[in-house]
Design a protein around this motif. Sequence first.
Motif, PDB file in Angstrom:
ATOM      1  N   GLU A 137     106.318  43.760 -36.108  1.00 25.42           N
ATOM      2  CA  GLU A 137     106.754  42.373 -36.279  1.00 25.42           C
ATOM      3  C   GLU A 137     105.613  41.393 -36.027  1.00 25.42           C
ATOM      4  N   GLU A 138     104.776  41.682 -35.063  1.00 19.61           N
ATOM      5  CA  GLU A 138     103.641  40.808 -34.756  1.00 19.61           C
ATOM      6  C   GLU A 138     102.640  40.768 -35.916  1.00 19.61           C
ATOM      7  N   GLU A 149     104.238  38.906 -38.856  1.00 18.88           N
ATOM      8  CA  GLU A 149     104.278  37.452 -38.658  1.00 18.88           C
ATOM      9  C   GLU A 149     102.932  36.815 -38.972  1.00 18.88           C
ATOM     10  N   GLU A 152     111.110  39.334 -42.001  1.00 19.22           N
ATOM     11  CA  GLU A 152     112.043  40.422 -41.719  1.00 19.22           C
ATOM     12  C   GLU A 152     111.398  41.797 -41.952  1.00 19.22           C
ATOM     13  N   PRO A 153     110.364  42.132 -41.209  1.00 19.35           N
ATOM     14  CA  PRO A 153     109.558  43.319 -41.544  1.00 19.35           C
ATOM     15  C   PRO A 153     110.196  44.664 -41.213  1.00 19.35           C
ATOM     16  N   VAL A 154     111.068  44.735 -40.203  1.00 22.03           N
ATOM     17  CA  VAL A 154     111.547  46.037 -39.721  1.00 22.03           C
ATOM     18  C   VAL A 154     113.024  46.232 -40.072  1.00 22.03           C
ATOM     19  N   SER A 176     114.849  43.402 -38.144  1.00 20.31           N
ATOM     20  CA  SER A 176     114.327  42.065 -37.876  1.00 20.31           C
ATOM     21  C   SER A 176     115.210  40.981 -38.462  1.00 20.31           C
TER      22      SER A 176
END
Length: 284
Positions: free
Chosen positions: A171-172, A175, A181-183, A202
């Motif tokens: 997620e980091e 971002e 909404e990456p995961v 996410s």
Amino acid sequence: MCRWLGYVGDPITPRELLYDPERSLIEQSRRHAPDMPLPNGDGSGLGWYGRREVPALFRTTAPAWGDENLLELASEISSRLFLAHVRAGTGAPVQQTNCHPFRYRNWLFVHNGYINEHARLRRELLLAVRPDLFGNIVGTTDSELMFHLALTFGLQDDPVAGLEAMAGFVEEVAEAAGVPEPVQMTVGLTDGSRLYAARYASGPVVNSLFVSEDVESLRALYPSSERFAHFPDNARAVVSEPLVDLPGVWREVPVATALVVDETVQELPFEPRRPVAVAPSATG
């Protein structure tokens, strides 16, 4: 989406969950989900523990419903702990090294979901993998990369914390790259003693995950069922979707929850977090 199941308890043949139930994993592999145009035909796999500490592994690119070797193995093996997976690819090629489960020493890992814009984030994520783990990555999926990031961030010492650090790191990185909404994940994980699982995303849409109730309670609920009479007292299963349509058999795992499963089921909050330290890259 992919589908998977995990079992822990006294030994059974994997066929009893992969093939025999009315909504078995193999039946699910050829049945389209409402939001899927195609079945789970991009390969399958079975990982199980037997006489050795290191689990055995069978993976194939053949659709699960037509693979005679998988049927033979699932009918002959008796195992106290196993993970099985049917794949619907999200961009990575259909090849054996991209089929689940993934293995590292005594650990097995399966995943349903994706890293959003994986190709865009892949290089930075790969460079965070601990150098001594890097050679164990032989495929190109986001799933295998997630496993090795979790190993990098301490999965072997604390499985749930390792998974949380992996999700937080993805997620980091996302971002910083402007990826929303990456995961999206439900994961199954085992060291050969316990079964671990997690359900998280996410964004607002989260893939499903269920855990079976204890067998003693199921026998009381369905006293005439031969299946529940047969299963071991300590049997537990975690599944992407229920295998039988009977009220009270399956309990949905809440969103943002991790499980630790042996003879009991422990629920823990799943909270992605920043890793304590990121391993230096090979170029660092």
